[in-house]
Design an enzyme around this catalytic site. Structure first.
Site, short mmCIF file in Angstrom:
data_model
loop_
_atom_site.label_atom_id
_atom_site.label_comp_id
_atom_site.label_asym_id
_atom_site.label_seq_id
_atom_site.Cartn_x
_atom_site.Cartn_y
_atom_site.Cartn_z
N SER A 98 0.75 -0.95 0.03
CA SER A 98 0.00 0.07 0.00
C SER A 98 1.10 1.46 -0.06
O SER A 98 1.77 1.27 -0.89
CB SER A 98 -1.08 -0.24 1.14
OG SER A 98 -1.98 1.14 1.15
N HIS A 123 -2.58 -1.16 -4.29
CA HIS A 123 -3.96 -1.44 -4.37
C HIS A 123 -4.50 -0.16 -4.31
O HIS A 123 -3.79 0.96 -4.01
CB HIS A 123 -4.67 -2.24 -3.40
CG HIS A 123 -4.46 -1.77 -1.80
ND1 HIS A 123 -4.76 -2.44 -0.71
CD2 HIS A 123 -3.79 -0.77 -1.53
CE1 HIS A 123 -4.58 -1.94 0.30
NE2 HIS A 123 -3.84 -0.76 0.08
#
Length: 193
Positions: A98, A123
């Protein structure tokens, strides 16, 4: 329990004890080994600014083993990395997920590395909202704005087309070090010094 090792260094005036992070900082190494929140970001930003004041020409190295975290905290680190004069090298150890992956890619191009068994995960931003419908709408617009902003920066950092980033960040996208290298998130896999 969070134990921080102490190292003993011999000097001409005797022995001196340091916590391991302070000793690494002397060698211009910053460890990002946790989730990214405001406190972690303030610590990383402070270390970056301190090292710039010590020597604005010498590289700084950030080792990353992080599950990600707050977008605003991560962007504070990202902006400081881009703002300071020294080049910032990033090295993935373990997992950069992330916002951790975003910061890994934010290192100086040509100086973004991963160890062979590390993983990278990208993501879309996560978020939630509650309250009145108008408040939920405001939160949804903000997260969509942040998604586009982060994808555009990652597209610039990786050389991937924006459409590819949008597709590849739709769900959790785990990559080996080799795949992260192919994708453009890193520039080299370190196997030894």
């Amino acid at each position: 329990m969070n134990l921080i090792p102490t190292v003993i260094e011999q000097t001409n005036r005797g022995e001196r004890a340091y916590d391991i992070y302070s000793r690494l900082l002397k060698d211009r190494i910053i460890m990002l080994g946790s989730a990214i929140d405001d406190n972690v970001a303030n610590s990383i930003v402070s270390q970056l600014l301190f090292l710039e004041s010590q020597d604005p020409e010498k590289d700084i190295h950030i080792y990353i083993n992080s599950p990600g975290g707050s977008i605003t905290a991560g962007m504070a680190i990202y902006d400081t990395m881009q703002f300071i004069k020294p080049q910032v090298s990033t090295i993935c150890i373990g997992m950069a997920a992330s916002m951790g992956a975003f910061l890994l890619a934010a290192g100086e191009k040509g100086k973004r590395y991963a160890l062979p068994n590390s993983e990278v995960m990208i993501h879309q931003p996560l978020g939630g909202a509650q309250g009145q419908a108008t408040e939920i709408e405001i939160a949804a617009k903000r997260i969509l704005f942040l998604r586009e902003k982060l994808n555009q920066i990652l597209a610039d950092r990786t050389g991937q087309p924006l459409e590819v980033l949008q597709r590849d960040t739709d769900r959790d996208n785990f990559m080996t070090a080799e795949k992260a290298l192919e994708y453009g998130l890193i520039d080299k896999i370190f196997t030894n010094r």
